[in-house]
Design a protein around this motif. Structure first.
Motif, PDB file in Angstrom:
ATOM      1  N   GLU A  21       4.594  -6.114 -11.904  1.00  0.00           N
ATOM      2  CA  GLU A  21       5.070  -4.727 -11.803  1.00  0.00           C
ATOM      3  C   GLU A  21       5.760  -4.436 -10.468  1.00  0.00           C
ATOM      4  O   GLU A  21       6.333  -3.356 -10.299  1.00  0.00           O
ATOM      5  N   ARG A  52       2.626  -9.906  -8.572  1.00  0.00           N
ATOM      6  CA  ARG A  52       2.295  -8.957  -9.631  1.00  0.00           C
ATOM      7  C   ARG A  52       3.601  -8.565 -10.296  1.00  0.00           C
ATOM      8  O   ARG A  52       4.536  -8.115  -9.621  1.00  0.00           O
ATOM      9  N   TYR A  77       1.514   1.277  -4.087  1.00  0.00           N
ATOM     10  CA  TYR A  77       0.515   1.012  -5.125  1.00  0.00           C
ATOM     11  C   TYR A  77      -0.889   1.345  -4.649  1.00  0.00           C
ATOM     12  O   TYR A  77      -1.195   1.248  -3.453  1.00  0.00           O
ATOM     13  N   GLU A  78      -1.749   1.702  -5.601  1.00  0.00           N
ATOM     14  CA  GLU A  78      -3.174   1.818  -5.325  1.00  0.00           C
ATOM     15  C   GLU A  78      -3.720   0.408  -5.078  1.00  0.00           C
ATOM     16  O   GLU A  78      -3.524  -0.478  -5.921  1.00  0.00           O
ATOM     17  N   PRO A  79      -4.423   0.185  -3.981  1.00  0.00           N
ATOM     18  CA  PRO A  79      -4.918  -1.184  -3.745  1.00  0.00           C
ATOM     19  C   PRO A  79      -5.815  -1.681  -4.889  1.00  0.00           C
ATOM     20  O   PRO A  79      -5.763  -2.864  -5.248  1.00  0.00           O
ATOM     21  N   ALA A  80      -6.599  -0.787  -5.488  1.00  0.00           N
ATOM     22  CA  ALA A  80      -7.483  -1.222  -6.582  1.00  0.00           C
ATOM     23  C   ALA A  80      -6.675  -1.719  -7.781  1.00  0.00           C
ATOM     24  O   ALA A  80      -7.116  -2.604  -8.516  1.00  0.00           O
ATOM     25  N   ALA A  81      -5.471  -1.176  -7.970  1.00  0.00           N
ATOM     26  CA  ALA A  81      -4.658  -1.541  -9.133  1.00  0.00           C
ATOM     27  C   ALA A  81      -3.968  -2.886  -8.959  1.00  0.00           C
ATOM     28  O   ALA A  81      -3.519  -3.490  -9.940  1.00  0.00           O
ATOM     29  N   ILE A  82      -3.860  -3.359  -7.719  1.00  0.00           N
ATOM     30  CA  ILE A  82      -3.141  -4.626  -7.494  1.00  0.00           C
ATOM     31  C   ILE A  82      -4.052  -5.706  -6.914  1.00  0.00           C
ATOM     32  O   ILE A  82      -3.594  -6.680  -6.299  1.00  0.00           O
ATOM     33  N   GLN A  83      -5.369  -5.544  -7.113  1.00  0.00           N
ATOM     34  CA  GLN A  83      -6.294  -6.585  -6.640  1.00  0.00           C
ATOM     35  C   GLN A  83      -6.043  -7.879  -7.413  1.00  0.00           C
ATOM     36  O   GLN A  83      -5.955  -7.865  -8.642  1.00  0.00           O
ATOM     37  N   PHE A 104      -6.029   9.024   3.564  1.00  0.00           N
ATOM     38  CA  PHE A 104      -5.861   7.574   3.744  1.00  0.00           C
ATOM     39  C   PHE A 104      -4.460   7.212   4.216  1.00  0.00           C
ATOM     40  O   PHE A 104      -4.278   6.251   4.985  1.00  0.00           O
ATOM     41  N   TYR A 138      -8.968  -2.433   1.985  1.00  0.00           N
ATOM     42  CA  TYR A 138      -8.114  -1.250   1.811  1.00  0.00           C
ATOM     43  C   TYR A 138      -8.643  -0.393   0.656  1.00  0.00           C
ATOM     44  O   TYR A 138      -8.648   0.835   0.724  1.00  0.00           O
ATOM     45  N   THR A 139      -9.062  -1.069  -0.424  1.00  0.00           N
ATOM     46  CA  THR A 139      -9.579  -0.348  -1.593  1.00  0.00           C
ATOM     47  C   THR A 139     -10.834   0.448  -1.241  1.00  0.00           C
ATOM     48  O   THR A 139     -10.964   1.628  -1.592  1.00  0.00           O
ATOM     49  N   ASN A 199      -7.179  -6.720   0.860  1.00  0.00           N
ATOM     50  CA  ASN A 199      -6.868  -5.686  -0.132  1.00  0.00           C
ATOM     51  C   ASN A 199      -8.140  -4.975  -0.595  1.00  0.00           C
ATOM     52  O   ASN A 199      -8.129  -3.769  -0.856  1.00  0.00           O
ATOM     53  N   LEU A 211      -1.615   4.153   7.123  1.00  0.00           N
ATOM     54  CA  LEU A 211      -0.613   3.145   6.741  1.00  0.00           C
ATOM     55  C   LEU A 211       0.127   2.529   7.938  1.00  0.00           C
ATOM     56  O   LEU A 211       0.307   1.309   7.985  1.00  0.00           O
ATOM     57  N   LYS A 263      -9.928   3.337   1.054  1.00  0.00           N
ATOM     58  CA  LYS A 263      -9.243   4.416   0.337  1.00  0.00           C
ATOM     59  C   LYS A 263     -10.244   5.225  -0.494  1.00  0.00           C
ATOM     60  O   LYS A 263     -10.169   6.469  -0.513  1.00  0.00           O
ATOM     61  N   LEU A 310       0.816  -1.221   0.000  1.00  0.00           N
ATOM     62  CA  LEU A 310       0.000   0.000   0.000  1.00  0.00           C
ATOM     63  C   LEU A 310       0.847   1.266   0.000  1.00  0.00           C
ATOM     64  O   LEU A 310       0.356   2.339  -0.328  1.00  0.00           O
ATOM     65  N   ASN A 326      -6.734 -11.172  -0.747  1.00  0.00           N
ATOM     66  CA  ASN A 326      -7.666 -10.533  -1.683  1.00  0.00           C
ATOM     67  C   ASN A 326      -8.743  -9.741  -0.940  1.00  0.00           C
ATOM     68  O   ASN A 326      -9.103  -8.640  -1.346  1.00  0.00           O
TER      69      ASN A 326
END
Lengths: 258, 258
Positions: free
Chosen positions: B116, B114, A206-212, B189, B175-176, B172, B193, B179, A203, B169
């Motif tokens: 990235e 992931r 990264y944006e949590p939504a981007a790494i779901q 937000f 968190y999403t 996360n 952390l 946020k 976190l 999952n």
């Protein structure tokens, strides 16, 4: 500063230690239970009292760290001759302190504090004050004990409080349910610790939504059905699994269909 | 070992890098998309192909790292002359690999991977093998790339997989949602952390059930009602808040009443 702490629980204990570490002087600890008050006073090189009427009137700051639902009642019993008083609750208005003094505010630790923890975690603080001078004094004090201090009014503090409940109390409950499930099914929960740490640490970058990840965001119905079959004997978990899966599908529906 | 990787996604990429770091040789990368296959092959100093019929037959280990629902179909197209093949899926039986070779097993990374991500996280592996020899070879290989390797059959792996979905999952997703809520309500937000990290790290030393905090476990109805009022405009969050609160109350009912 010379500080009086009212309360002997988790928040009073952890904050008291943090104050001492920042070279503030704890002049007194006040608590209903004589033994608890003495214990914490000993830890903080302070004296103790169980009587709100015997509170030392010579301190610079009075920190009311009692349970949320007791803050208003204790404040109403205090007479502090307009000394500066703060409370540490996330979901209680600062104005309940107006009964105790005309100088008051908030010193709210945005952390989950348990006195049995060995290591003191990083603690961000939300501060507020009834006057500009009070806010400045409380901010200055907070900066001596934390690197993350933000001003926030009652409503902002409550909003961050509900978000904090979601990301800490609810996640901890997920860990609890998962651990109980692993114990029941005789698989090793500890194998999940690196995963849990990685998700939390990510976190920062990264944006949590981007790494779901996971079957719900992939719309992987075959895996979801296998999981639900496995949860047949765990009805509470099955309800929770279904709710999260629906919520994730709803959020990423467009992505999955694309 | 000399390894062929089939797949070019997140798992193929991260595991390929990990293999290389452990001084294994990646002889070939096979992927449907020529560009993706070339890219990953370049990264791993390997050659690429898009055709399952052109797979190098000289390797020691074939790692099938494609999406869960494609594992069986790809395995059915492979003819590996009884070379050792593993797949990396949590929720797919190892036996779908019997179409490709009589020597097969599992190399399942219990992590959220992931491509990235800059830092490679610690990755525990669950391994399995169709024969004792296959299991021994796969375990030996896994030990070169991880400090945490455990043997687990299909059912145990699926059980840990569903627990992993819950603790990664689903957290996360929490968190999403939190946020998005903070963004909408204009509160920061990032102040949460340290709290998020502390809750995750604490699992190394404490039972999550023993350190549960928050209004639900305290049966603090006044705070719960304030929170629900604040979530009035966030119906999905309100449903989730209610479900967690009920689940926590149910688990700790005896403690709160005591």
């Amino acid at each position: 500063m010379r500080v009086v702490i009212i309360g002997t629980g988790n928040v009073a204990t952890i904050l008291g230690k943090r104050f001492l570490a920042a070279e503030h002087e704890i002049v007194q600890v006040c608590g209903r239970n004589a033994l608890h008050a003495e214990d914490l006073a000993d830890t903080l090189s302070a004296v103790s009292t169980t009587d709100l009427k015997h509170i030392d009137q010579s301190a610079d700051l009075y920190v009311l760290a009692v349970s949320d639902n007791a803050v208003a009642a204790v404040a109403a019993e205090l007479q502090l001759n307009n000394k500066l008083i703060v409370h540490t609750a996330g979901a209680v208005s600062k104005d309940v302190l107006s009964a105790a003094s005309k100088n008051y505010g908030i010193l709210y630790p945005l952390q989950s504090l348990r006195s049995e923890l060995n290591e003191l975690p990083e603690i961000p603080f939300l501060v507020d004050g009834n006057t500009g001078d009070d806010l400045a004094l409380i901010t200055e004090f907070a900066n001596t004990i934390s690197h993350q201090v933000e001003q926030a009014g009652d409503e902002q503090r409550l909003k961050l409080h509900v978000a904090a409940v979601m990301v800490s109390n609810f996640t901890n409950h997920l860990y609890t349910l998962a651990k109980a499930y692993c114990l029941h099914e005789k698989v090793d929960f500890n194998m999940l610790l690196p995963l849990i740490t990685a998700v939390a640490e990510r976190l920062h970058d990264y944006e949590p939504a981007a790494i779901q990840t996971g079957p719900a965001v992939r719309n992987d119905e075959a895996t979801i059905q296998k999981h639900l079959a496995l949860l047949q004997d765990h009805p509470s978990l099955k309800v929770m699994y279904t709710m999260f899966t629906e919520s994730i599908k709803k959020m990423y529906g467009a992505r999955s269909a694309g």
